[in-house]
Design an enzyme around this catalytic site. Structure first.
Site, PDB file in Angstrom:
ATOM      1  N   ARG A 298       3.646  12.406   4.850  1.00  0.00           N
ATOM      2  CA  ARG A 298       4.732  11.328   5.194  1.00  0.00           C
ATOM      3  C   ARG A 298       5.595  12.133   6.075  1.00  0.00           C
ATOM      4  O   ARG A 298       6.085  11.435   6.875  1.00  0.00           O
ATOM      5  CB  ARG A 298       5.191  10.529   4.007  1.00  0.00           C
ATOM      6  CG  ARG A 298       4.030   9.490   3.499  1.00  0.00           C
ATOM      7  CD  ARG A 298       4.141   8.970   2.287  1.00  0.00           C
ATOM      8  NE  ARG A 298       3.146   8.089   1.673  1.00  0.00           N
ATOM      9  CZ  ARG A 298       3.122   7.610   0.711  1.00  0.00           C
ATOM     10  NH1 ARG A 298       3.920   7.494  -0.288  1.00  0.00           N
ATOM     11  NH2 ARG A 298       2.230   6.476   0.426  1.00  0.00           N
ATOM     12  N   TYR A 442      -0.077   4.515   9.398  1.00  0.00           N
ATOM     13  CA  TYR A 442      -1.179   5.383   8.436  1.00  0.00           C
ATOM     14  C   TYR A 442      -0.015   6.122   7.612  1.00  0.00           C
ATOM     15  O   TYR A 442       1.137   6.125   7.855  1.00  0.00           O
ATOM     16  CB  TYR A 442      -1.952   6.311   9.331  1.00  0.00           C
ATOM     17  CG  TYR A 442      -1.669   7.228  10.045  1.00  0.00           C
ATOM     18  CD1 TYR A 442      -2.440   7.805  10.842  1.00  0.00           C
ATOM     19  CD2 TYR A 442      -0.271   7.602  10.370  1.00  0.00           C
ATOM     20  CE1 TYR A 442      -2.096   9.010  11.840  1.00  0.00           C
ATOM     21  CE2 TYR A 442       0.104   8.545  11.558  1.00  0.00           C
ATOM     22  CZ  TYR A 442      -0.946   9.427  12.186  1.00  0.00           C
ATOM     23  OH  TYR A 442      -0.685  10.286  12.783  1.00  0.00           O
ATOM     24  N   GLU A 443      -0.658   6.600   6.635  1.00  0.00           N
ATOM     25  CA  GLU A 443       0.007   7.388   5.464  1.00  0.00           C
ATOM     26  C   GLU A 443       0.907   6.385   4.721  1.00  0.00           C
ATOM     27  O   GLU A 443       1.986   6.885   4.295  1.00  0.00           O
ATOM     28  CB  GLU A 443       0.786   8.856   5.977  1.00  0.00           C
ATOM     29  CG  GLU A 443      -0.076   9.733   6.908  1.00  0.00           C
ATOM     30  CD  GLU A 443      -1.005  10.082   5.953  1.00  0.00           C
ATOM     31  OE1 GLU A 443      -1.296   9.758   4.717  1.00  0.00           O
ATOM     32  OE2 GLU A 443      -2.240  10.321   6.876  1.00  0.00           O
ATOM     33  N   GLY A 444       0.562   5.115   4.567  1.00  0.00           N
ATOM     34  CA  GLY A 444       1.301   3.948   3.866  1.00  0.00           C
ATOM     35  C   GLY A 444       2.165   3.475   5.008  1.00  0.00           C
ATOM     36  O   GLY A 444       3.018   4.016   5.490  1.00  0.00           O
TER      37      GLY A 444
END
Length: 596
Positions: A298, A442-444
């Protein structure tokens, strides 16, 4: 073709004038001998690699993309990617911030983060191949057994092997509690893992000898939901006890996603057909280990958008100075030419300054946060470690969401500066926009980051961590309260700080009545807090620039102008965001679903 010049002067300003990283890092075990000359020299060489080796293959890599041989399941990266990666490994760049125990150079994460900003500016798709390896390294370094560390970390450190994170499945993304991949225990202590994963960045390629997949899966007796997830090392090729490679492990690339952007990176559909894996950490506690990698990712994704913002800005400025269109409304500014360069037009300047402010603000926030990460990892003072770790946890979702949202806005503005040419591939701008868009997902997704910030990092502890960060802001405001030259910066900052405190309390009270109020406010709330962070750092930068504005160095004149633009033109967005936060849940939920 777009060009890229590493922003060394601004990086040095952030490190040495704003953050005083050398003095801060010297207090940490292992970094006692760090000095500014070493940091600058490393980053200058890193900048050359970014600008001269991987930037020239960014546009061509996007056009060519990756190629899958369906018969062998092997993936070939675009032309030049493998050769560039070989140079990267030979230069020792993968080992920059890794533990010397496993062959690393032991430099601070702060230095590595600035290096990676340059890589992301030059070629985000290429940078994702080594970038994900750092996350795998961190997860194994924190949670691997001594045997796993000895077997895998030296190769990940050297860059001979790369790493991935295998989370997402066709039926579940963020909600990992729904995943179905199975891990069957074997008599020898290994596991046979069967399942399917999708959207696996750098999941298959020809750059390195082996790929170390970190895979989430369920044991046969695992409880339902996220409490029943375990983490496994599943290498592409089996690894012998002496570190040499054995036969092929049945973990294959079954397909490549046809994507909007980052074409040069292989986004793989991964199939595991009884692949052999070894467990990382304890059974059913795989998320704790994977979160080390996810949080690193993140921060990395925020850095990706920071890099794209910077390179898009640089090219848009060059174009705006060269492109002739119309005359300034106040009269010709280039009377010797057929028309004025478009940089004279106010709205073009607004777009350029927006991108510049987002790049400089993002660089300050990233640098500060990773400096805290170095403290959290290295300090021998337990209280300092805990406080730094809590601050990194607070700022990580802001970096991921606020900087990537800003990156999308900035690259779009920079494309707009080009007019019709911005839509054409050869200029490079439309690629920056396409690549920037994935970073918000992406990555949350950024909504998930917003829920994490407001729900877990703020309301869950009654705002304690946010209040501690707020005290730093309040101390700065108090210190500058009588400085007349700083009032244009500290007064709006103080006002926003008060409003954030009140807004947080208000949302918290509403959430007691209905938790969905958190979901209604979270995205706008994160953006408000993101602006508070940027305002804090821009105010500090303005203080430095004011003290040196008569030095004759135009850098400080430009820094002061950028700070003034930010406070005058971008920070006022918070007024609207606070109003939409306060509008609450009702406007979102009162329409019956059948009417959508």
């Amino acid at each position: 073709m777009p060009q890229y010049t590493p922003p060394m002067r601004d990086m040095q300003f952030v490190m040495h004038e704003l953050l005083n990283v050398v003095d801060e890092l010297k207090m940490l075990p292992g970094h006692e001998d760090i000095d500014a000359d070493t940091i600058n020299a490393v980053l200058e060489e890193g900048g050359k690699f970014a600008a001269e080796v991987i930037a020239p293959i960014n546009l061509s890599g996007d056009a060519e993309g990756c190629t899958l041989d369906k018969a062998t399941h092997e993936v070939k990266a675009p032309k030049g990617f493998k050769e560039a990666y070989k140079q990267y490994v030979e230069g020792g760049w993968p080992a920059l911030s890794c533990d010397p125990t496993y062959g690393g150079q032991g430099l601070p994460h702060t230095v590595n983060q600035f290096f990676y900003e340059m890589l992301n500016s030059a070629n985000q798709a290429w940078t994702m191949y080594p970038g994900l390896s750092h996350g795998a390294y961190e997860a194994l370094h924190a949670h691997g057994t001594p045997e796993q560390k000895a077997l895998y970390l030296p190769k990940l450190t050297s860059g001979e092997w790369t790493g991935t994170m295998c989370l997402t499945e066709p039926h579940c993304g963020t909600d990992l509690g729904l995943l179905r991949t199975k891990a069957e225990p074997q008599p020898d202590g290994t596991y046979k893992i069967t399942g399917a994963k999708i959207f696996i960045s750098a999941g298959e390629h020809d750059l390195a000898d082996n790929i170390v997949h970190l895979v989430l899966a369920r044991l046969p007796d695992a409880p339902a939901g996220s409490k029943g997830i375990s983490l496994f090392i599943v290498p592409k090729f089996h690894v012998n006890a002496d570190g040499s490679l054995g036969g092929r492990n049945p973990i294959f690339c079954a397909g490549l996603e046809h994507k909007m952007g980052i074409h040069g990176n292989a986004t793989a559909q991964i199939v595991l057909e009884g692949a052999t894996g070894t467990m990382v950490g304890e059974p059913n506690k795989g998320l704790a280990a994977m979160f080390v990698m996810m949080n690193a990712a993140r921060l990395g994704v925020g850095n990706q958008s920071l890099g794209l913002t910077e390179v898009a800005y640089q090219n848009a400025v060059a174009y705006a100075k060269d492109r002739l269109q119309m005359r300034a409304l106040s009269g010709p500014k280039a009377p010797d030419k057929a028309a004025d360069p478009i940089i004279v037009h106010p709205d073009v300047r607004k777009m350029l300054l927006t991108a510049r402010a987002f790049a400089e603000g993002g660089r300050m926030l990233q640098g500060y946060t990773v400096l805290q990460l170095d403290k959290a990892l290295k300090s021998d003072d337990e209280d300092e470690r805990k406080e730094a770790d809590a601050e990194v946890a607070l700022l990580t979702p802001i970096i991921k969401a606020f900087i990537t949202d800003n990156g999308w806005l900035a690259t779009s503005h920079c494309l707009q500066v080009y007019g019709g040419h911005g839509f054409i591939h050869e200029w490079g701008m439309e690629q920056f926009v396409r690549d920037a868009r994935i970073n918000m997902i992406y990555e949350g997704t950024n909504t998930i980051q917003s829920l994490d910030l407001l729900g877990r990092k703020v309301l869950a502890n009654n705002g304690a961590t946010l209040k501690k960060f707020g005290k730093k802001i309040a101390a700065f405001i108090e210190e500058e309260g009588t400085n007349e030259a700083m009032q244009e910066f500290v007064n709006p900052l103080a006002d926003l700080g008060d409003k954030v405190n009140k807004l947080t309390q208000e949302i918290g009270m509403k959430a007691f009545g209905n938790p969905d109020e958190v979901g209604a406010a979270a995205v706008d709330y994160l953006r408000v807090v993101g602006h508070m962070c940027f305002a804090y750092f821009f105010a500090q930068a303005a203080k430095i620039a004011l003290a040196k504005k008569d030095s004759g160095d135009p850098f400080y004149t430009a820094k002061l102008a950028t700070a003034r633009f930010y406070f005058a033109k971008l920070l006022p967005e918070t007024a609207t965001l606070i109003r939409t936060c306060r509008a609450g849940l009702k406007p979102l939920m009162e329409m019956d679903e059948a009417l959508f």
